[in-house]
Design an enzyme around this catalytic site. Structure first.
Site, PDB file in Angstrom:
ATOM      1  N   ASP A 176      -2.777   2.630  -5.896  1.00 45.86           N
ATOM      2  CA  ASP A 176      -2.136   2.480  -4.804  1.00 45.86           C
ATOM      3  C   ASP A 176      -1.937   0.991  -4.091  1.00 45.86           C
ATOM      4  O   ASP A 176      -1.071   1.273  -3.204  1.00 45.86           O
ATOM      5  CB  ASP A 176      -2.052   3.799  -3.940  1.00 45.86           C
ATOM      6  CG  ASP A 176      -3.549   3.787  -3.288  1.00 45.86           C
ATOM      7  OD1 ASP A 176      -4.200   2.935  -3.742  1.00 45.86           O
ATOM      8  OD2 ASP A 176      -3.666   4.476  -2.334  1.00 45.86           O
ATOM      9  N   GLU A 177      -2.414   0.199  -4.523  1.00 40.97           N
ATOM     10  CA  GLU A 177      -2.374  -1.131  -3.791  1.00 40.97           C
ATOM     11  C   GLU A 177      -2.202  -2.282  -4.685  1.00 40.97           C
ATOM     12  O   GLU A 177      -2.775  -2.144  -5.910  1.00 40.97           O
ATOM     13  CB  GLU A 177      -3.778  -1.232  -3.016  1.00 40.97           C
ATOM     14  CG  GLU A 177      -3.797  -0.482  -1.748  1.00 40.97           C
ATOM     15  CD  GLU A 177      -4.939  -0.672  -1.062  1.00 40.97           C
ATOM     16  OE1 GLU A 177      -5.189  -0.380   0.287  1.00 40.97           O
ATOM     17  OE2 GLU A 177      -5.944  -1.241  -1.542  1.00 40.97           O
ATOM     18  N   ASP A 220       0.817  -1.386  -0.019  1.00 41.28           N
ATOM     19  CA  ASP A 220      -0.148   0.004   0.098  1.00 41.28           C
ATOM     20  C   ASP A 220       0.829   1.130  -0.053  1.00 41.28           C
ATOM     21  O   ASP A 220       1.746   1.539   0.954  1.00 41.28           O
ATOM     22  CB  ASP A 220      -0.763  -0.010   1.358  1.00 41.28           C
ATOM     23  CG  ASP A 220      -1.871   1.247   1.353  1.00 41.28           C
ATOM     24  OD1 ASP A 220      -1.835   1.963   0.447  1.00 41.28           O
ATOM     25  OD2 ASP A 220      -2.481   1.284   2.354  1.00 41.28           O
TER      26      ASP A 220
END
Length: 421
Positions: free
Chosen positions: A101-102, A6
């Site tokens: 973003d993950e 993350d």
């Protein structure tokens, strides 16, 4: 074991990669038309700035604390995301990108005793190669990996990587996790659980199995099972098939002319086609909607939508633009200032369920597909270089006065270094 990578405060971190002087300073990133805060640095959060708050409501805080505000530079963020995922691909055999973003990574081949060191090294490598700080959560399933990632982000002692590999660690982590912070439990369900006396993840996990089965839906039951150490939520492919896809925009200023609105709608339709192709999907219906500014009560109000049903499902941007313009013509009314417009694709199917057309021009369709694939390939290489003549760039339709440079994609925006002594 499963790992979750993350990116920390991703939009802000992307800006800081190229502006190191912004580290330790409060920074926020704004939404479309510089309206609301969508991302904050930890320093901005400490000032009480919340996600979703309109910028005009916090102007005093921004001015008093010298808060730096950026317009959303999503081309830059998308490119930085690709770099993070490329680094992950060089390390992990199997990754699943869940958002910009993950990403989840499969760690079954990593020895249990080496998981913590692997996570710390992964954090260091991404920081060194890309410049973006990340947190890594490692656990037996996805829900617990999300919990672990929150701890890795919150407590510096983990050095960016938290491992939950025993029942004792899991119970300790769940006791410190608010029920609303559990993956898959939204605000409405969290309020309902809190009213029932379930305030943290552990109290939910400790509910009897029969009670969970009687009171809650299948998804919550799966969350309960994962909090208790089971592995029952696998990939995104288990999610329900996508039924709609919408591209819309609130304009910086009202549009009065038909041509302005047609340009915008054509652009949205072309973007719908690009996203359908990216997901290997096709749509058979297209809806165009337009609306005036409902906040301007002293001006005439009008809103309408029009739906077009196509002969066969398609992902072709040229076809979608043509249908969108036909729909717009049927609902456009002169004399109004249009503030918002959008295009929605419905009756979406994947390639496996695509119904072929007996009378289709196979050769023409093949050439069109090759054209779309070529456009997508060129545009994915960097800043969009190729688009349909009927779908011009829409950047002029929105406020982005605080936008940063396209450091990684536009030659005129690259960082210049003075090496003279």
């Amino acid at each position: 074991m499963i790992g979750l990578v993350d990116c920390n405060n991703f939009f802000v971190s992307c800006e800081r990669v190229f502006r190191p002087e912004l580290r330790c300073r409060p920074v926020v990133v704004l939404s479309n038309n510089d309206g609301c805060v969508v991302a904050m640095s930890n320093e901005a959060k400490a000032l009480g700035i919340k996600r979703g708050v309109p910028l005009f409501k916090i102007r005093d805080i921004v001015k008093a604390n010298d808060v730096i505000a950026f317009s959303g530079n999503h081309r830059l963020y998308g490119d930085m995301s690709r770099r993070v995922m490329a680094t992950l691909n060089s390390i992990a055999d199997d990754i699943e990108i869940s958002s910009i973003d993950e990403a989840f990574i499969d760690l079954e081949n990593i020895d249990t005793t080496e998981l913590s060191a692997f996570g710390v090294n992964l954090v260091r490598k991404i920081k060194r190669d890309v410049g973006v700080p990340v947190s890594v959560g490692i656990a037996p399933n996805r829900t617990l990996a999300k919990v672990a990632a929150r701890f890795a982000k919150k407590y510096l002692g983990y050095k960016g990587a938290c491992v939950i590999d025993t029942a004792e660690k899991a119970r300790k982590a769940l006791s410190l996790t608010a029920i609303g912070d559990v993956w898959g439990i939204g605000p409405r369900i969290a309020r309902r659980l809190t009213e029932s006396g379930i305030t943290n993840a552990l109290s939910f996990a400790d509910l009897p199995k029969e009670t969970v089965a009687q009171r809650y839906n299948v998804m919550l039951q799966r969350t309960w099972r994962e909090l208790n150490g089971e592995r029952c939520i696998e990939s995104d492919t288990e999610r329900p098939a996508q039924k709609t896809l919408t591209i819309s925009r609130t304009f910086a200023t009202d549009f009065f002319s038909y041509q302005e609105l047609e340009d915008a709608v054509s652009r949205f339709a072309a973007n719908v086609g690009e996203r359908l192709r990216r997901k290997n999907l096709f749509c058979a219906e297209l809806t165009v909607f337009i609306a005036t500014n409902r906040h301007h009560t002293d001006t005439p109000q009008y809103s309408n939508c029009s739906q077009r049903t196509m002969y066969e499902a398609t992902d072709d941007s040229i076809t979608l633009c043509k249908e969108a313009k036909t729909a717009l013509k049927s609902i456009f009314r002169p004399g109004y200032g249009y503030k918002r417009a959008g295009v929605t694709a419905t009756r979406i199917v994947d390639r496996e369920h695509l119904q072929p057309n007996l009378f289709e021009d196979a050769e023409g369709k093949k050439r069109r597909k090759k054209l779309m694939d070529t456009i997508d390939r060129i545009n994915r290489a960097g800043v969009e270089q190729v688009h349909l003549a009927s779908s011009p760039d829409m950047d002029s339709c929105t406020h982005h006065e605080r936008s940063s440079r396209l450091y990684t994609q536009r030659l005129s925006d690259i960082i210049e270094i003075n090496c003279r002594r």
